[in-house]
Design an enzyme around this catalytic site. Structure first.
Site, PDB file in Angstrom:
ATOM      1  N   TRP A   1       0.865  -1.181   0.000  1.00  0.00           N
ATOM      2  CA  TRP A   1       0.000   0.000   0.000  1.00  0.00           C
ATOM      3  C   TRP A   1       0.899   1.227   0.000  1.00  0.00           C
ATOM      4  CZ3 TRP A   1      -1.858   2.590   4.942  1.00  0.00           C
ATOM      5  CH2 TRP A   1      -2.862   3.522   4.682  1.00  0.00           C
TER       6      TRP A   1
ATOM      7  N   LYS B   1     -12.888  -1.434   6.547  1.00  0.00           N
ATOM      8  CA  LYS B   1     -13.544  -2.282   5.559  1.00  0.00           C
ATOM      9  C   LYS B   1     -14.473  -3.312   6.159  1.00  0.00           C
ATOM     10  CE  LYS B   1      -9.741  -0.754   3.356  1.00  0.00           C
ATOM     11  NZ  LYS B   1      -8.785   0.139   4.020  1.00  0.00           N
TER      12      LYS B   1
ATOM     13  N   ASP C   1       0.086  -5.763   9.538  1.00  0.00           N
ATOM     14  CA  ASP C   1      -0.974  -4.819   9.210  1.00  0.00           C
ATOM     15  C   ASP C   1      -2.169  -5.662   8.781  1.00  0.00           C
ATOM     16  OD1 ASP C   1      -1.313  -1.889   6.996  1.00  0.00           O
ATOM     17  OD2 ASP C   1      -2.705  -2.888   8.354  1.00  0.00           O
TER      18      ASP C   1
END
Lengths: 425, 444
Positions: A155, A272, A236
């Site tokens: 990311w 999310k 993460d």
């Protein structure tokens, strides 16, 4: 008369003073316009496009099959219970204890001994970004000579976070462009060749942007090698529940490391999997040797939060606590998360089939091999640009497709466009 | 779905060979060769426990105290006459509207936050007819309350401004120093509070700003100075403005109490508007924690008044680069509430009334405490209690006296003698007056 003269003089002198200051130039005259964020800039461009055919498969925000954002039913219910009933007092610097406790259970297991023994230092954080940033600042402060190994690719904001925390970064091999899978051998080489005690950033599941995850066996090997080298693992986890549909299964990599005795760090996000994107709810946790150390570490994490935002926002934390603290709401949430994951898995199959149906000479099995919200299509930036210019399809230039933006309504159009720009390749 | 491995050995074989090499190394260690650190010892084993935050730690201590007469005058959070936290009725109303609006979603805000909120916030502090706003000279970004606005502004300055020294008043809110230090700025102080008069040391202030290097940043409390409650008069603000502009110093306003100090939003914004209206540049950090009671929602805004619209656009783009690696985008809930209230004439009106009530209650508490100390003939001049403004009173009590009051009377305040008037009620004023009286007469 004298007074009038005095006043006039005063007005004149203050105006000339004002004029004087107005003729000076800005302190910020040499501030350059910043480049647009590569991910969030995509949505901006999409919104500005007037074409009725436009498709946004850029940012990783879930959409239903009508392409609409979703607020989960369990969230609506929790909000109903919150609205008008509670006060908005400051949370402690470490955030909502209730929310943090429930969140740790998700990552570490309901019956985790680490939780029972109070060995985890944890604070509520500003979603995944905030959790990573506080960790990066903590790493800088307490392991000032360390650097962070980041997977290639990752990311894009990960690079910004550790750079702003002033922690030097290196990459390790991860994605294999030829197979569009994991470059496991090179990954293991990098792990072995890193100096002992290096810090690594790992995506717990549903790697962003590639969607390529190690298998359980591979995770076990990685964990073992980490043990040999004494490396620090920072996970993460932004997609727990969203990858396979089963939060327990999605946490497997973390559980493997915990079984092997690693003292990990972990960033968790509800953006999310609970659809709480804009609420900025997450958690940062660090496993410590004992309770005393966990108390010390938590107090230092708070010291980093205080000069950044003092204490975290309460609303999203309330929603999470209510949902996870109520067995019926929690069940509903698990069902809704599975529903989202299943829709995405269905769209993967559909997209792949549609492209293959058009007779593409290339292999598209990576669409269904990869997992989570994103598909690393393998398209080049030039091909992506064509998709945008000719077909009004918006995605990041690394060829990452947000599967959450794919619907039964646009999958054929998307397949056709992808085939068009790749068939000559 | 296993990736192909170039090695011909099985995972089990590989693991055995790793293990044997590891054991070999262990044997080497006994002969004085170091091996890798054991993963069961933490890399953070030497981390010491941090001291409690001096302000937030007060509430922590208060919560631990079992006494039924305990009084929390620490953190600046408004309490009703009944000692309860208050959610403004406009806020409840706005929340209900938001919840009932099924079209609302929880998507990410843009990095700079909610657009409506930003525009309305700038208008609130600068005035709707501000030339800076009309000229598009203001870059506004939503941030996490006052703290977040200050931090983002400070980070921007550390990156883009040539002067990295910020002058802060002595004393100031405890978190200011930490915020600016972590952002990479050097902190210096300017004289502010005069302990002898318990008022403003205007000459010392002007002298210190006068000897600051050209271009240095100056932190100014827009109104209701925290912790002292001592504000410059309008004439003194004009002197300060002239000094700052003549030395090309850069003003950075912390506006955490607009409407809360005098009860009037316009009056409490005058200092800021004076500067924003003179054509120069300035920074403004706004918080809705107190004046809208949105404490835990973390709602605030950073506005940078620039000389040209083009500069403002570029500045905004650079602010995004500060925010993105910090928390990506700000939380939506609180900003939506503020926006709902500020854009609705009726809700806005209602809000101004509720503000007047809160400010009024605090002013009443000041009077009650002052009267109570006079009635007890407590030694000393207590006029500052009614002269100071805003949420806090700088009592002038020393740390020993503060400790005494906590120990003997279960009264919790910060060690600098600052009390939050918002935590007082008519019922508890006598207890506080007794405690102050005892402290002043028995502890030196």
């Amino acid at each position: 008369m004298a007074a009038r003269i005095a006043i006039t003089t005063r007005i004149k002198s203050s105006s000339s003073f004002l004029l004087g200051s107005r003729s000076m130039s800005s302190w910020w005259g040499n501030v350059n316009p910043a480049p647009k964020d590569p991910i969030l800039g995509v949505t901006e461009a999409f919104l500005a496009d007037p074409s009725p055919d436009k498709v946004n498969v850029g940012v990783g925000a879930y959409r239903d099959d009508n392409g609409k954002p979703v607020v989960l039913d369990c969230v609506r219910e929790a909000e109903r219970r919150v609205a008008g009933n509670l006060n908005m007092e400051y949370l402690p610097m470490g955030g909502s204890n209730k929310m943090v406790d429930e969140t740790l259970k998700l990552a570490y297991g309901e019956d985790s001994d680490l939780i029972k023994d109070k060995r985890i230092a944890a604070i509520q954080a500003l979603s995944g970004t905030g959790a990573c940033r506080i960790f990066a600042d903590f790493q800088k402060r307490f392991s000032p000579d360390s650097q962070i190994y980041i997977p290639a690719p990752t990311w894009s904001n990960h690079h910004n976070i550790w750079r702003d925390a002033d922690v030097p970064q290196r990459t390790f091999h991860y994605y294999h462009p030829e197979t569009k899978g994991l470059d496991f051998a090179s990954l293991m080489d990098d792990v072995k060749n890193a100096p002992n005690g290096s810090f690594f950033l790992l995506h717990a599941c549903a790697h962003n942007p590639t969607g390529v995850d190690p298998t359980v066996e591979q995770w076990k090997e990685i964990s073992y090698q980490f043990k040999v080298k004494g490396h620090f693992a920072f996970f993460d986890m932004a997609y727990q529940g969203f990858a396979s549909g089963d939060p327990e299964r999605d946490a497997k990599s973390i559980r493997i490391f915990l079984e092997d005795g690693h003292l990990i760090g972990c960033s968790q996000s509800y953006a999310k999997n609970m659809g709480l994107y804009g609420q900025r709810v997450g958690c940062l946790s660090l496993v410590c040797e004992d309770e005393k150390q966990a108390v010390a570490v938590k107090s230092q994490l708070q010291q980093l939060a205080r000069p950044m935002y003092s204490n975290p926002p309460v609303h999203g934390a309330l929603i999470v606590s209510i949902i996870l603290g109520d067995p019926d709401l929690k069940k509903l949430w698990l069902k809704e998360v599975k529903g989202m994951a299943d829709r995405i898995i269905g769209m993967r199959t559909s997209l792949r089939e549609n492209i293959e149906k058009l007779g593409s000479p290339l292999s598209w099995e990576h669409i269904t091999n990869q997992i989570g919200m994103f598909c690393y299509s393998g398209m080049t930036p030039e091909q992506v640009d064509r998709l945008t210019k000719e077909f009004h399809i918006y995605m990041t230039r690394n060829g990452r497709i947000s599967m959450a933006g794919v619907t039964s309504g646009n999958v054929e159009y998307l397949a056709k466009a992808i085939h068009e720009v790749t068939k000559a390749a | 779905m296993n990736s192909s491995s170039s090695s011909s050995s099985s995972p089990a074989d590989r693991r055995l060979s790793i293990l044997s090499r590891h054991l070999a190394r262990t044997i080497d260690r006994d002969q004085g060769i170091t091996i890798s650190a054991s993963p069961t010892s933490s890399v953070f084993a030497d981390v010491l426990r941090a001291p409690e935050d001096p302000i937030l730690g007060v509430t922590v201590a208060y919560n631990k105290d079992p006494s039924p007469v305990k009084l929390n005058l620490g953190v600046g959070a408004y309490r009703t006459e009944e000692g309860k936290p208050l959610v403004l009725s406009v806020v409840r109303e706005a929340e209900k509207q938001l919840v009932n609006d099924c079209s609302r979603v929880k998507e990410y805000l843009p990095i700079v936050g909610l657009a409506d909120f930003n525009k309305l916030s700038a208008k609130l502090i600068l005035g709707a007819d501000s030339p800076a706003i009309l000229g598009n000279l203001v870059a506004t970004v939503q941030c996490l309350s006052g703290t977040g606005s200050l931090r983002v502004g400070a980070e921007f300055l550390a990156r883009h401004y040539y002067q990295h020294t910020i002058y802060i008043p002595n004393p100031t809110w405890g978190n200011h120093v930490k915020i600016f230090n972590l952002a990479g700025l050097t902190v210096k102080t300017y004289r502010y509070y005069d302990p002898l008069t318990r008022g403003l040391n205007i000459q010392g202030l002007l002298d210190d700003l006068g000897s600051a290097p050209s271009g240095a940043i100056v932190l100014l409390h827009a109104c209701a100075h925290n912790p002292t409650g001592v504000d410059p008069t309008l004439e003194q603000w004009e002197q300060i403005r002239k000094m700052i502009r003549s030395k090309s110093l850069l003003p950075f306003f912390d506006s955490a109490y607009q409407g809360f100090a005098s009860g009037s939003l316009e009056q409490d914004a005058q200092s800021v508007r004076m500067f924003a209206g003179d054509g120069g540049e300035c920074f403004i950090a706004q918080s809705y924690a107190k004046n809208m009671g949105l404490y835990g929602e973390r709602v605030g805004a950073l506005s940078i008044v620039c000389r040209t619209a083009d500069v403002a656009t570029r500045v905004e783009s650079q602010l995004k680069l500060v925010i993105r690696p910090m928390y990506s985008s700000p939380p939506i809930h609180g900003a939506s509430i503020v926006s709902t209230i500020l854009k609705d004439r009726n809700l806005y009106q209602q809000w101004t009334l509720e503000l007047k009530v809160m400010a009024g209650r605090i002013i009443t508490m000041r009077k009650h405490l002052f009267d109570a100390l006079r009635a007890r003939e407590t030694p000393g001049d207590w006029n500052h209690i009614i002269k100071q403004i805003g949420m806090f009173t700088f009592t002038g009590l020393n740390t020993k006296q503060v400790a005494f009051m906590t120990r003997e009377y279960h009264i919790y305040m910060t060690f600098d003698g600052r009390i939050s008037m918002a935590g007082l009620s008519s019922r508890t004023v006598p207890h506080l007056a007794d405690a102050i009286h005892a402290a002043v007469t028995t502890v030196v």
